[in-house]
Design a protein around this motif. Structure first.
Motif, PDB file in Angstrom:
ATOM      1  N   LEU A  20      -1.032 -18.440  15.679  1.00  0.00           N
ATOM      2  CA  LEU A  20       0.001 -19.344  15.185  1.00  0.00           C
ATOM      3  C   LEU A  20      -0.513 -20.165  14.000  1.00  0.00           C
ATOM      4  O   LEU A  20       0.220 -20.397  13.034  1.00  0.00           O
ATOM      5  CB  LEU A  20       0.483 -20.270  16.302  1.00  0.00           C
ATOM      6  N   THR A  21      -1.758 -20.585  14.070  1.00  0.00           N
ATOM      7  CA  THR A  21      -2.340 -21.351  12.964  1.00  0.00           C
ATOM      8  C   THR A  21      -2.440 -20.479  11.713  1.00  0.00           C
ATOM      9  O   THR A  21      -2.063 -20.918  10.613  1.00  0.00           O
ATOM     10  CB  THR A  21      -3.712 -21.920  13.373  1.00  0.00           C
ATOM     11  N   ASP A  22      -2.917 -19.250  11.876  1.00  0.00           N
ATOM     12  CA  ASP A  22      -2.943 -18.301  10.752  1.00  0.00           C
ATOM     13  C   ASP A  22      -1.541 -18.142  10.157  1.00  0.00           C
ATOM     14  O   ASP A  22      -1.363 -18.165   8.941  1.00  0.00           O
ATOM     15  CB  ASP A  22      -3.433 -16.921  11.206  1.00  0.00           C
ATOM     16  N   TYR A  23      -0.560 -17.951  11.015  1.00  0.00           N
ATOM     17  CA  TYR A  23       0.812 -17.756  10.572  1.00  0.00           C
ATOM     18  C   TYR A  23       1.327 -18.982   9.808  1.00  0.00           C
ATOM     19  O   TYR A  23       1.963 -18.848   8.754  1.00  0.00           O
ATOM     20  CB  TYR A  23       1.712 -17.446  11.780  1.00  0.00           C
ATOM     21  N   ALA A  24       1.032 -20.171  10.334  1.00  0.00           N
ATOM     22  CA  ALA A  24       1.489 -21.405   9.680  1.00  0.00           C
ATOM     23  C   ALA A  24       0.938 -21.511   8.261  1.00  0.00           C
ATOM     24  O   ALA A  24       1.661 -21.875   7.332  1.00  0.00           O
ATOM     25  CB  ALA A  24       1.071 -22.624  10.502  1.00  0.00           C
ATOM     26  N   PHE A  25      -0.337 -21.184   8.098  1.00  0.00           N
ATOM     27  CA  PHE A  25      -0.954 -21.306   6.774  1.00  0.00           C
ATOM     28  C   PHE A  25      -0.620 -20.133   5.855  1.00  0.00           C
ATOM     29  O   PHE A  25      -0.291 -20.329   4.691  1.00  0.00           O
ATOM     30  CB  PHE A  25      -2.470 -21.456   6.902  1.00  0.00           C
ATOM     31  N   ASN A  26      -0.678 -18.927   6.376  1.00  0.00           N
ATOM     32  CA  ASN A  26      -0.541 -17.740   5.524  1.00  0.00           C
ATOM     33  C   ASN A  26       0.898 -17.286   5.281  1.00  0.00           C
ATOM     34  O   ASN A  26       1.184 -16.703   4.240  1.00  0.00           O
ATOM     35  CB  ASN A  26      -1.357 -16.586   6.102  1.00  0.00           C
ATOM     36  N   GLU A  27       1.778 -17.525   6.233  1.00  0.00           N
ATOM     37  CA  GLU A  27       3.169 -17.077   6.084  1.00  0.00           C
ATOM     38  C   GLU A  27       4.129 -18.224   5.765  1.00  0.00           C
ATOM     39  O   GLU A  27       5.070 -18.046   5.003  1.00  0.00           O
ATOM     40  CB  GLU A  27       3.641 -16.360   7.357  1.00  0.00           C
ATOM     41  N   LEU A  28       3.887 -19.384   6.368  1.00  0.00           N
ATOM     42  CA  LEU A  28       4.791 -20.518   6.162  1.00  0.00           C
ATOM     43  C   LEU A  28       4.292 -21.474   5.076  1.00  0.00           C
ATOM     44  O   LEU A  28       5.000 -22.405   4.713  1.00  0.00           O
ATOM     45  CB  LEU A  28       4.981 -21.287   7.480  1.00  0.00           C
ATOM     46  N   ASN A  29       3.069 -21.235   4.605  1.00  0.00           N
ATOM     47  CA  ASN A  29       2.467 -22.077   3.571  1.00  0.00           C
ATOM     48  C   ASN A  29       2.408 -23.548   3.947  1.00  0.00           C
ATOM     49  O   ASN A  29       2.640 -24.438   3.114  1.00  0.00           O
ATOM     50  CB  ASN A  29       3.192 -21.895   2.234  1.00  0.00           C
ATOM     51  N   MET A  30       2.076 -23.813   5.206  1.00  0.00           N
ATOM     52  CA  MET A  30       1.903 -25.185   5.659  1.00  0.00           C
ATOM     53  C   MET A  30       0.564 -25.716   5.158  1.00  0.00           C
ATOM     54  O   MET A  30      -0.353 -24.956   4.838  1.00  0.00           O
ATOM     55  CB  MET A  30       1.976 -25.265   7.189  1.00  0.00           C
ATOM     56  N   ASN A  31       0.459 -27.035   5.096  1.00  0.00           N
ATOM     57  CA  ASN A  31      -0.790 -27.687   4.708  1.00  0.00           C
ATOM     58  C   ASN A  31      -1.599 -28.112   5.921  1.00  0.00           C
ATOM     59  O   ASN A  31      -2.815 -28.232   5.846  1.00  0.00           O
ATOM     60  CB  ASN A  31      -0.502 -28.923   3.842  1.00  0.00           C
ATOM     61  N   LYS A  32      -0.928 -28.348   7.041  1.00  0.00           N
ATOM     62  CA  LYS A  32      -1.613 -28.865   8.221  1.00  0.00           C
ATOM     63  C   LYS A  32      -0.950 -28.337   9.481  1.00  0.00           C
ATOM     64  O   LYS A  32       0.259 -28.133   9.521  1.00  0.00           O
ATOM     65  CB  LYS A  32      -1.566 -30.402   8.216  1.00  0.00           C
ATOM     66  N   VAL A  33      -1.769 -28.141  10.516  1.00  0.00           N
ATOM     67  CA  VAL A  33      -1.287 -27.774  11.845  1.00  0.00           C
ATOM     68  C   VAL A  33      -1.823 -28.814  12.819  1.00  0.00           C
ATOM     69  O   VAL A  33      -2.997 -29.187  12.750  1.00  0.00           O
ATOM     70  CB  VAL A  33      -1.750 -26.358  12.254  1.00  0.00           C
ATOM     71  N   GLU A  34      -0.962 -29.279  13.709  1.00  0.00           N
ATOM     72  CA  GLU A  34      -1.372 -30.232  14.742  1.00  0.00           C
ATOM     73  C   GLU A  34      -1.122 -29.659  16.127  1.00  0.00           C
ATOM     74  O   GLU A  34      -0.158 -28.924  16.339  1.00  0.00           O
ATOM     75  CB  GLU A  34      -0.583 -31.548  14.634  1.00  0.00           C
ATOM     76  N   ILE A  35      -2.002 -30.035  17.040  1.00  0.00           N
ATOM     77  CA  ILE A  35      -1.834 -29.767  18.466  1.00  0.00           C
ATOM     78  C   ILE A  35      -2.074 -31.089  19.174  1.00  0.00           C
ATOM     79  O   ILE A  35      -3.067 -31.771  18.897  1.00  0.00           O
ATOM     80  CB  ILE A  35      -2.821 -28.698  18.977  1.00  0.00           C
ATOM     81  N   ARG A  36      -1.189 -31.441  20.087  1.00  0.00           N
ATOM     82  CA  ARG A  36      -1.345 -32.665  20.871  1.00  0.00           C
ATOM     83  C   ARG A  36      -1.451 -32.283  22.337  1.00  0.00           C
ATOM     84  O   ARG A  36      -0.742 -31.403  22.813  1.00  0.00           O
ATOM     85  CB  ARG A  36      -0.163 -33.605  20.656  1.00  0.00           C
ATOM     86  N   ALA A  37      -2.350 -32.975  23.035  1.00  0.00           N
ATOM     87  CA  ALA A  37      -2.555 -32.702  24.456  1.00  0.00           C
ATOM     88  C   ALA A  37      -2.874 -34.008  25.169  1.00  0.00           C
ATOM     89  O   ALA A  37      -3.476 -34.920  24.575  1.00  0.00           O
ATOM     90  CB  ALA A  37      -3.704 -31.715  24.649  1.00  0.00           C
ATOM     91  N   ALA A  38      -2.480 -34.092  26.428  1.00  0.00           N
ATOM     92  CA  ALA A  38      -2.808 -35.270  27.234  1.00  0.00           C
ATOM     93  C   ALA A  38      -4.323 -35.437  27.278  1.00  0.00           C
ATOM     94  O   ALA A  38      -5.067 -34.453  27.390  1.00  0.00           O
ATOM     95  CB  ALA A  38      -2.239 -35.133  28.633  1.00  0.00           C
ATOM     96  N   SER A  39      -4.767 -36.664  27.186  1.00  0.00           N
ATOM     97  CA  SER A  39      -6.211 -36.921  27.103  1.00  0.00           C
ATOM     98  C   SER A  39      -6.973 -36.377  28.302  1.00  0.00           C
ATOM     99  O   SER A  39      -8.127 -35.971  28.164  1.00  0.00           O
ATOM    100  CB  SER A  39      -6.482 -38.415  26.919  1.00  0.00           C
ATOM    101  N   GLU A  40      -6.360 -36.326  29.458  1.00  0.00           N
ATOM    102  CA  GLU A  40      -7.041 -35.822  30.662  1.00  0.00           C
ATOM    103  C   GLU A  40      -6.856 -34.319  30.873  1.00  0.00           C
ATOM    104  O   GLU A  40      -7.437 -33.747  31.794  1.00  0.00           O
ATOM    105  CB  GLU A  40      -6.540 -36.580  31.901  1.00  0.00           C
TER     106      GLU A  40
END
Length: 180
Positions: A116-136
């Protein structure tokens, strides 16, 4: 129809109505497991709830707001992953995911998130990818950590889970960092 082959075992396929029964069964199979970290389980009690989720997902995909896919492992649906939000003005994609409890520990989510990160950068031309997760949530946090995402900070009491709040850890990676 969007299908993205990751490797010999894994593919991502845009979710559609034909997936509803299997996705709902997976949700039920992992309900107690998923409920520890995901806030939407109480809103998914019958197959019609999954139909509504898929309808909303397809509408948002058509409007370029998000992209939710089923994870196919050896041609079997084992979870959901995709871009919960696509912020085109800031060129930012937010990855979200969950996996059936019976398919944990196979490296599936790391490979999916990498794709998904590859796709975001290479196909969608995004500048940044974020993932959020509960601290625990150590399992979910290990995915961006394995992929060299940068821990950017903590958001206190950012998500309400049934009877309590959890803090979220924000991970991000820039296109220039990923390409190295």
């Amino acid at each position: 129809m969007f299908v993205h082959k990751i490797d010999e075992e894994l593919s991502l396929k845009l979710i559609d109505m034909r997936d509803a029964e299997k996705v709902f069964a997976l949700t039920n199979n992992s309900r107690d497991y998923l409920k520890e970290w995901l806030p939407w389980l109480e809103k998914t009690k019958k197959i019609e709830d999954t139909h509504e989720y898929i309808k909303a997902s397809l509408k948002d995909f058509a409007e370029d707001k998000s992209m939710n896919t089923v994870i196919l492992y050896k041609n079997e649906i084992v979870g959901i992953a995709g871009f919960n939000q696509l912020d085109w003005s800031n060129k930012l994609a937010y990855i979200g995911y969950w996996l059936d409890k019976d398919f944990q520990g196979k490296g599936i989510m790391t490979r999916v998130s990498k794709a998904l990160t590859d796709y975001a950068f290479n196909e969608l031309n995004m500048n940044k990818v974020e993932i959020r997760a509960a601290s625990e949530n150590k399992k979910s946090r290990s995915v961006p950590e394995r992929l060299d995402f940068v821990e950017e900070g903590h958001i206190r009491q950012a998500e309400y889970l049934y009877d309590h709040y959890v803090d979220l850890v924000v991970y991000g990676i820039l296109a220039e960092e990923w390409k190295k």
